[in-house]
Design a protein around this motif. Structure first.
Motif, mmCIF file in Angstrom:
data_model
loop_
_atom_site.group_PDB
_atom_site.id
_atom_site.type_symbol
_atom_site.label_atom_id
_atom_site.label_comp_id
_atom_site.label_asym_id
_atom_site.label_seq_id
_atom_site.Cartn_x
_atom_site.Cartn_y
_atom_site.Cartn_z
ATOM 1 N N PHE A 71 4.189 0.597 0.950
ATOM 2 C CA PHE A 71 3.042 -0.163 0.455
ATOM 3 C C PHE A 71 2.082 0.807 -0.223
ATOM 4 O O PHE A 71 1.749 1.859 0.345
ATOM 5 C CB PHE A 71 2.296 -0.862 1.593
ATOM 6 N N VAL A 94 5.717 -2.120 -2.606
ATOM 7 C CA VAL A 94 4.885 -3.307 -2.773
ATOM 8 C C VAL A 94 3.447 -2.826 -2.976
ATOM 9 O O VAL A 94 2.872 -2.181 -2.094
ATOM 10 C CB VAL A 94 4.962 -4.246 -1.552
ATOM 11 N N ASP A 95 2.895 -3.116 -4.135
ATOM 12 C CA ASP A 95 1.557 -2.636 -4.476
ATOM 13 C C ASP A 95 0.503 -3.632 -4.013
ATOM 14 O O ASP A 95 0.474 -4.777 -4.454
ATOM 15 C CB ASP A 95 1.451 -2.419 -5.993
ATOM 16 N N ALA A 96 -0.381 -3.177 -3.122
ATOM 17 C CA ALA A 96 -1.505 -3.994 -2.663
ATOM 18 C C ALA A 96 -2.816 -3.531 -3.279
ATOM 19 O O ALA A 96 -3.873 -4.116 -3.011
ATOM 20 C CB ALA A 96 -1.615 -3.926 -1.135
ATOM 21 N N ALA A 327 0.315 -8.727 -0.171
ATOM 22 C CA ALA A 327 1.359 -7.702 -0.150
ATOM 23 C C ALA A 327 2.297 -7.885 1.041
ATOM 24 O O ALA A 327 3.521 -7.780 0.902
ATOM 25 C CB ALA A 327 0.725 -6.315 -0.121
#
Length: 339
Positions: A71, A94-96, A327
């Motif tokens: 993340f 996964v880009d938050a 996310a």
């Protein structure tokens, strides 16, 4: 036995990183080993996860072949570069953080809106969201657009300082204290006073008078709704708020659109709550309500300027709801359906 995934959290010591770790524990994400990573990890620095202390290691030296999922919780360029290195090593990212990705192969996904776009995760190994402010907005607009294709969206967004990072957050905190004590504060992020003030412009504007982030919202809204001709007008204001988005939204469709229609379509939508606000005290606010509710709070739903338009007000937590929760929900779909 459920498969477990070893994780890395890039920017684990950021506000989004903290929210991610809390949500991963609360939602019982199938995590194996978790590596907390930072840009400039200080000796002895750590974060908490499910009652355990995780030391923070340097992202630049981390071997991403050790983990299956990462993340990105901070839009720092060095951490974003580490995220690209993770993807190159075969780790799904996964880009938050709301980082701006120029690569069209990276899908922009809002869970519950266009989750099918996650199927394209493997092309680049990175899954992102559109601009963070669009996450709560799209949860509201998508169910409406599916039933009455929208023609115009007019949007005013009050942006909290936490969207601008640590320096912006510190400017508001320190300047507020300084002004209350009749002292001067040398700002590190904002060009003009932010405490007890509202800025009508965020960042520089282009020749058309539109800011870069305003342009991002327009493009992201059209992209996720698959509505390239949607007429969108956005005005982003910098508010003296630490956390929480607040938005006024005016929508128009080609056909008749009523508040009753919209209320019916939004009823039962996961992550959206409609609030009755006859009295002013009942209207949700970014300070009191956005930070205490996991859902997007919608109120003042009313007829707009025509029979084809409605107006509404919404608030949402910019850290937990708009960034971290989206996310984690995307990651849950990835591990369930694709990994």
């Amino acid at each position: 036995m459920q498969r477990r995934f070893d994780l890395a959290i890039l920017g684990a010591d950021s506000q989004i990183g903290t929210a991610l770790l809390e949500l991963l524990a609360e939602r019982r994400f199938p995590a194996g080993e978790i590596s907390a990573l930072g840009r400039d990890a200080e000796a002895g620095a750590s974060v908490e996860f499910a009652g355990h202390t995780l030391p923070i290691d340097e992202a630049a030296a981390f071997d991403f072949a050790q983990v299956q999922l990462a993340f990105l919780a901070d839009d720092d360029p060095k951490l974003a570069a580490a995220a690209e290195r993770a993807a190159d090593a075969g780790c799904v990212v996964v880009d938050a953080s709301g980082s701006v990705w120029r690569d069209p192969a990276i899908p922009r996904v809002v869970a519950g809106v266009n989750a099918e776009a996650l199927a394209g995760f493997n092309e680049r190994g990175i899954v992102a969201a559109p601009d963070r402010a669009l996450v709560p907005l799209l949860k509201v607009l998508a169910p409406i657009h599916r039933r009455r294709p929208l023609q115009t969206v007019t949007l005013t967004v009050l942006v909290p300082v936490s969207d601008g990072g640590r320096l912006a957050f510190q400017d508001l905190a320190r300047e507020t204290t300084a002004l209350l004590n009749a002292r001067h504060h040398q700002r590190g992020h904002f060009a003009q006073q932010i405490a007890f003030n509202v800025h009508g412009q965020i960042g520089a504007v282009d020749g058309a008078g539109v800011g870069a982030r305003e342009r991002q919202l327009v493009e992201g809204l059209r992209d996720v709704l698959a509505a390239p001709t949607l007429a969108v007008s956005v005005h982003m204001l910098q508010a003296p708020l630490f956390y929480g988005y607040a938005m006024t939204v005016d929508l128009a469709a080609a056909e008749t659109l009523t508040p009753q229609d919209v209320a019916g379509w939004l009823a039962g939508v996961d992550g959206v709550e409609i609030r009755e606000a006859i009295e002013a005290a009942d209207c949700p606010s970014p300070v009191v309500d956005a930070m205490t509710h996991a859902s997007v709070q919608v109120a003042r739903l009313r007829q707009g300027a025509s029979a084809q338009s409605v107006a509404l007000w919404l608030t949402a937590d910019n850290i937990r709801c708009a960034a971290a929760a989206n996310a984690v929900e995307c990651a849950e779909i990835l591990v369930r359906d694709y990994l």
